[in-house]
Design a protein around this motif. Structure first.
Motif, PDB file in Angstrom:
ATOM      1  N   PHE A 548       0.841  -1.200   0.000  1.00 45.52           N
ATOM      2  CA  PHE A 548       0.000   0.000   0.000  1.00 45.52           C
ATOM      3  C   PHE A 548       0.879   1.255   0.000  1.00 45.52           C
ATOM      4  O   PHE A 548       0.967   1.956   1.008  1.00 45.52           O
ATOM      5  CB  PHE A 548      -0.913  -0.004   1.233  1.00 45.52           C
ATOM      6  N   PRO A 549       1.534   1.555  -1.114  1.00 48.57           N
ATOM      7  CA  PRO A 549       2.503   2.655  -1.120  1.00 48.57           C
ATOM      8  C   PRO A 549       1.917   4.040  -1.391  1.00 48.57           C
ATOM      9  O   PRO A 549       2.628   5.034  -1.240  1.00 48.57           O
ATOM     10  CB  PRO A 549       3.445   2.261  -2.264  1.00 48.57           C
ATOM     11  N   ARG A 554      -0.981   6.135   3.030  1.00 48.47           N
ATOM     12  CA  ARG A 554      -0.032   6.176   4.143  1.00 48.47           C
ATOM     13  C   ARG A 554      -0.315   7.368   5.053  1.00 48.47           C
ATOM     14  O   ARG A 554      -0.158   7.284   6.276  1.00 48.47           O
ATOM     15  CB  ARG A 554       1.394   6.182   3.615  1.00 48.47           C
ATOM     16  N   SER A 555      -0.753   8.480   4.466  1.00 49.99           N
ATOM     17  CA  SER A 555      -1.122   9.632   5.283  1.00 49.99           C
ATOM     18  C   SER A 555      -2.337   9.308   6.141  1.00 49.99           C
ATOM     19  O   SER A 555      -2.399   9.656   7.330  1.00 49.99           O
ATOM     20  CB  SER A 555      -1.412  10.830   4.381  1.00 49.99           C
ATOM     21  N   PHE A 556      -3.320   8.608   5.554  1.00 51.21           N
ATOM     22  CA  PHE A 556      -4.497   8.177   6.302  1.00 51.21           C
ATOM     23  C   PHE A 556      -4.094   7.233   7.439  1.00 51.21           C
ATOM     24  O   PHE A 556      -4.610   7.318   8.563  1.00 51.21           O
ATOM     25  CB  PHE A 556      -5.484   7.481   5.357  1.00 51.21           C
ATOM     26  N   THR A 557      -3.150   6.332   7.166  1.00 51.68           N
ATOM     27  CA  THR A 557      -2.698   5.362   8.169  1.00 51.68           C
ATOM     28  C   THR A 557      -2.069   6.064   9.359  1.00 51.68           C
ATOM     29  O   THR A 557      -2.351   5.735  10.520  1.00 51.68           O
ATOM     30  CB  THR A 557      -1.703   4.375   7.542  1.00 51.68           C
ATOM     31  N   ILE A 558      -1.199   7.028   9.096  1.00 47.84           N
ATOM     32  CA  ILE A 558      -0.550   7.748  10.189  1.00 47.84           C
ATOM     33  C   ILE A 558      -1.579   8.529  11.003  1.00 47.84           C
ATOM     34  O   ILE A 558      -1.471   8.638  12.232  1.00 47.84           O
ATOM     35  CB  ILE A 558       0.538   8.693   9.633  1.00 47.84           C
ATOM     36  N   ARG A 559      -2.597   9.043  10.328  1.00 47.05           N
ATOM     37  CA  ARG A 559      -3.666   9.735  11.043  1.00 47.05           C
ATOM     38  C   ARG A 559      -4.329   8.797  12.050  1.00 47.05           C
ATOM     39  O   ARG A 559      -4.664   9.193  13.172  1.00 47.05           O
ATOM     40  CB  ARG A 559      -4.697  10.246  10.042  1.00 47.05           C
ATOM     41  N   CYS A 560      -4.499   7.545  11.672  1.00 45.64           N
ATOM     42  CA  CYS A 560      -5.089   6.551  12.580  1.00 45.64           C
ATOM     43  C   CYS A 560      -4.115   6.166  13.693  1.00 45.64           C
ATOM     44  O   CYS A 560      -4.525   5.970  14.848  1.00 45.64           O
ATOM     45  CB  CYS A 560      -5.509   5.306  11.809  1.00 45.64           C
TER      46      CYS A 560
END
Length: 1001
Positions: A548-549, A554-560
């Motif tokens: 999932f690059p 990845r920005s959404f993931t870090i938000r979580c």
């Protein structure tokens, strides 16, 4: 003449403390006199000034602080010895020569740079030598970010400053009862004693600080203490603005108006010019290059293969490679993967050749090297022009594994020994092409999904007034596999809005079926993601995989992940560091997130430092990890001193001791080891430091009499320390040199996670996930579990023969009786029962192998625990092709004998033990996806038994992913009975191990 390289090394190892040094003064005067190996640079400078008084031109020398010693270090580089507290034995100049030169530039800045270089094991000049715009801009941005965090920390109220410096360690427990206004009578108050030591607060003594705090508290004010003076933090905004101005003038930062990619026609192509190759010419073969275009793990179009060229020093292709994808459809994170392999010419079979040589004569494609590069650069610009890619050596099993999309996009820094590929990207337009920014991509979709939706699933026509029907076909609940049929993919994609609204945790499945080589689908997916509800942080970890690059994902993931508490973040920090290797550019959300949390909690910063520092020797991540380490150090200048004590002093001396012990030049005894440790330089380096295993523990004085080295192949050091906080009690660490401890770290992390999950459910199985930390290339530390012994030793001491010791079922129970009087024996047996249940389940789920009686231990209090996790995920030990371990987990009859308190008819105790096992297993199964995700994230670590999804299949099977809880429990009961029924095979294996150990020379 000064001694040469090897002579100098021997000089440092001599017991004689005196070394004759040459000193070159800036006045042209030459001095020569002996100094002690343990002298500091500062004291040596005083000696130089004292000896120079009788020499000519002494009056021409200025104040000593205006000069600094320089030397040639062990890496043949000129080094300024700005940190004058270092000992000469720690500096170890290449030759016995020190040159005194006038200081230039900002002394504080140079001193900080020197300290950071020595600490991270990588000179900062190496970053500057890169002459890479991405490196320079990343350093500038991260330095600004980290120093701003440091300044924010300076203005914190004293309570928050204490929380940063001394974060609390809390045991996981069951959810607390609802708060009540009535306090229980037996409630206890907690008093915390705080002592401020050696604070750099000018004109403020400890008594003043206490007076100030209590004065503020009495007046109802918030005491603000600046505990550490930040005069060492350099303000460089003016310098930064100058650099940015120069870069802008050169056009590096200025960007012309982007040309939309969707208006660009034509397919992606490049030209492979030639390769630099220094291979053997023993056989006649041809060279071929294979190229593939990937987005994460997905191949975007058909692989392209070049023509064959004859091997030579610089094979020439000059061949155009065209990919079956339009430039307009390129995903932002498109990655080009190249593989260089040889086609060996088939030789004719000579007469009389035996059949066994036939395979060797037929020839085979032989992989040589691989390399990856991004299609867009870090500024979103489509690459143009020529690029020389230095490759990484590759030895995959077969041709299908030639391409390595999971590998780094960094070039091999060892350009002298690596094959190189010269490629050229065409200039499609006279102006640079940029991938459109997110605000251009996130356009409202042109379609509207109006329920009901009719969809053909197989040969059935299905009406979807809502998404509940999709559950019937187990698409959303497909936990054991990410493979879908084409009709399932089409169904999920058509109902993507409903998936977002009703099943948001299935985001990964939707991302996997997205057609990233189709621009319209990418736009719709990114637009959908913008309004996707936040996922639980544990579920979001899966999205950090290299599959999932996309930057929006990845920005959404870090938000979580920002929802993770500090304790949870520490629990998963090993994996978060590993997935940094999947990032395509230096500046990414994950790096910023980790630095931000590390600079808000020193415990997180401590372990982030060590997880990065332990792999700084790995060429593929050395640049990235070195840059992050530099940024962290600049954000917490005062942590440098504590870490330097651990890295350069304590671990440096441990490594030196280990090398002496392992050297075969002479037989080393424990007394010789103690003699070495008693030297002043060793005592100073090994004492008064915070433990790398746990920064909350202070290792005061090393107890030399209790130190030894262990009788195993790598001769680990056993070092014992006095701990003043434990009222004279001792604690120990084991230093291992020669073993990769990362697999042990991962296994112990999983055991710790299991214990946390069990405790949250109210089940305390008395586990001992002891501390373990990899500190470098095949080096690390292990916590000593006090008052414990191996089962092998306990059995040996109760038997006259190694052959019969393993079959003595009374040995363990008698040993526990000897350590626990009557009133404590029952509690010890209960501790044994609980811990045995925990480790039975843990070792089964993780597939721990090589379980013999020397790596299973018991504490005197009854707790059983396992050590040495060299094999896991079902990689059980074999001997002569025969599987020596034939049980799912270790549950021998002597274990059962202890659980049943020595009574064969005590079935009630055993059934309670069985219930503990079954309850623990069900809890793990409910959290099975978390364990699979964490192991998947560790593929980047390069552990030999964890390199692909195939290795994780054992974990999926043991956790029964995709099965109901009843089905999983039924399968576990079968394994439990098998372990008990076949335990005699374990005893035979233990006997063979004991006999082999006794027969060792």
């Amino acid at each position: 003449m000064p001694p040469g390289k090897y002579g100098m090394q021997e000089e440092w190892e001599k017991e004689d403390q005196q070394i004759t040094m040459d000193f070159l003064l800036p006045t042209g005067i030459f001095l020569k006199f002996p100094v002690s190996r343990n002298d500091t640079i500062k004291s040596i400078k005083k000696m130089v000034w004292k000896n120079a008084r009788s020499e000519a031109l002494y009056s021409a020398l200025d104040d000593p602080d205006g000069y600094v010693f320089t030397c040639i270090n062990q890496t043949a580089e000129r080094e300024e010895l700005e940190e004058e507290s270092r000992r000469l034995s720690d500096v170890r100049p290449f030759m016995c020569v020190l040159k005194l030169v006038a200081r230039e530039g900002d002394r504080v800045e140079k001193l900080t740079n020197t300290q950071i270089s020595q600490l991270i094991g990588k000179g900062l000049h190496e970053f500057e030598a890169q002459k890479n715009h991405e490196v320079n801009e990343f350093r500038t941005k991260m330095r600004t970010f980290c120093e701003e965090k440091a300044q924010e920390r300076e203005s914190l109220p004293w309570q928050q400053w204490m929380e940063f410096s001394f974060p609390c360690e809390l045991e996981p427990c069951c959810a607390p009862p609802e708060s009540s206004s009535v306090k229980p009578k037996n409630s206890k108050k907690i008093f915390i004693q705080i002592k401020f030591e050696s604070c750099q607060v000018s004109c403020r003594s400890e008594s003043y600080i206490h007076t100030y705090i209590f004065s503020c508290l009495r007046n109802g004010q918030n005491p603000h203490l600046t505990m550490i003076h930040h005069s060492t933090i350099v303000k460089y905004q003016e310098e930064q603005s100058k650099v940015c101005s120069q870069v802008s003038k050169s056009g590096s930062l200025s960007r012309p108006p982007p040309l939309p990619l969707k208006k660009v026609r034509g397919r992606l192509s490049l030209t492979l010019l030639f390769s630099s190759f220094t291979g053997t010419k023993k056989y006649c073969f041809f060279l071929v290059v294979q190229a593939g275009l990937f987005h994460g793990s997905e191949l975007l179009c058909k692989v392209v293969t070049t023509s064959e060229v004859t091997v030579c020093s610089e094979p020439l292709w000059d061949q155009k490679l065209e990919f079956d994808i339009n430039v307009a459809d390129l995903p932002r994170m498109s990655r080009l993967c190249f593989a260089l392999y040889a086609v060996i010419e088939k030789a004719k079979k000579p007469r009389g050749t035996k059949k066994k040589n036939k395979k060797a004569m037929t020839g085979k494609d032989c992989p040589i090297a691989w390399v990856n590069t991004m299609v867009f650069d870090y500024k979103d610009q489509l690459k143009t022009g020529e690029f020389l890619l230095s490759t990484w050596p590759s030895v995959p099993d077969d041709k299908s594994d030639l391409l390595n999309p999971m590998g780094t996009v960094e070039k091999n820094p060892n350009i002298d020994s690596a094959a190189g590929l010269l490629i050229r990207f065409p200039n499609i337009r006279p102006h640079p092409l940029y991938y459109p920014p997110l605000d251009k991509v996130l356009t409202p979709p042109k379609y509207i999904l109006n329920p009901p939706v009719v969809f053909i699933y197989g040969q059935r026509k299905i009406l979807f007034p809502c998404l509940k029907k999709i559950q019937k076909f187990k698409i959303i609940d497909n936990k054991n596999s990410t493979e879908f049929f084409e009709d399932e993919k089409e169904l999920l994609w058509k109902l993507r809005t409903e998936v977002r609204d009703r099943y948001p945790e299935s985001l990964s499945k939707l991302l996997l079926i997205t057609k990233w080589n189709k621009r319209e689908d990418v736009v719709q997916m990114v637009s959908l993601l913008r309004h996707w509800p936040d996922l639980p942080a544990i579920s979001a970890l899966e999205l950090l995989d290299y599959s999932f690059p996309d930057p929006a994902v990845r920005s959404f993931t870090i938000r979580c992940l920002k929802k993770l508490s500090d304790d949870e973040l520490l629990q998963y920090l090993i994996q978060l560091v590993q997935v940094l290797k999947y990032e395509s550019y230096l500046d990414c959300d994950l790096t910023t997130f980790l630095l931000e949390r590390a600079l808000s909690n020193r415990r997180i910063g401590h372990f982030l430092f060590w997880h990065l520092r332990s792999e700084i020797h790995v060429a593929s991540v050395s640049l990235r990890f070195g840059l992050i380490l530099e940024a962290y150090c600049r954000g917490d200048i005062h942590h440098i001193k504590l870490l330097t004590k651990q890295v350069n002093e304590a671990l440096g001396k441990m490594k030196a001791l280990s090398d002496i012990v392992k050297s075969g030049s002479q037989k080393m005894t424990v007394d010789d080891l103690k003699l070495c440790i008693r030297q002043e330089s060793y005592l100073d380096a090994l004492s008064d430091l915070y433990s790398p295993l746990n920064p909350s523990i202070f290792l005061a004085d090393i107890c030399v009499e209790k130190c030894r080295f262990m009788d195993s192949k790598m001769k680990p050091l056993w070092l014992m320390y006095l701990n003043p906080s434990l009222q004279g009690d001792m604690m120990g660490i084991i230093f291992k040199n020669g073993d990769d401890l990362r697999q042990d770290m991962l296994t112990l992390q999983m055991i710790q996670l299991m214990e946390n999950l069990w405790k949250t459910e109210g089940l305390d199985l008395r586990m001992i996930p002891y501390g373990c930390l990899s500190t470098g290339n095949k080096m690390g530390l292990i916590e000593v579990v006090k008052n414990s012994d191996t089962i092998a030793n306990i059995q040996r001491n109760s038997s006259n023969s190694a052959a019969t010791a393993a079959f003595n079922k009374d040995a363990l129970l008698n040993w526990l009786k000897s350590k626990n009087p009557e009133d404590k024996l029952e509690q010890a047996i209960e501790e044994f029962t609980l811990s045995c249940a925990g480790y039975c389940v843990a070792t089964y789920v993780l597939g721990i192998g090589d379980r013999h009686n020397d790596n299973i231990m018991i504490r005197e209090t009854g707790q059983l625990f396992h050590i040495d996790f060299g094999h896991f995920l079902g990689n059980f030990k074999r001997k002569l092709g025969i599987n020596r371990e034939r049980v799912p987990f270790i549950l021998t009859y002597d274990f059962v004998h202890v659980i049943q308190q020595g009574r064969t008819n005590n079935s009630e105790k055993f059934e309670r033990f069985r219930e503990y096992c079954e309850r623990a297993y069900k809890i793990l199964c409910r959290n099975g996806t978390l364990f699979v995700n964490l192991f998947t994230m560790m593929k980047a670590a390069g552990l030999p038994e964890l390199t692909s999804f195939k290795d994780i299949q054992y974990l999926k099977d043991s956790l029964a992913l995709g099965k109901s809880e009843d089905e999983a429990l039924k399968n576990f009961k079968v394994k439990f009975n098998e372990a008990l029924r076949e335990s005699w095979k374990t005893k035979v294996n233990w006997m063979m191990h004991s006999l082999a150990k006794d027969n060792r020379p």
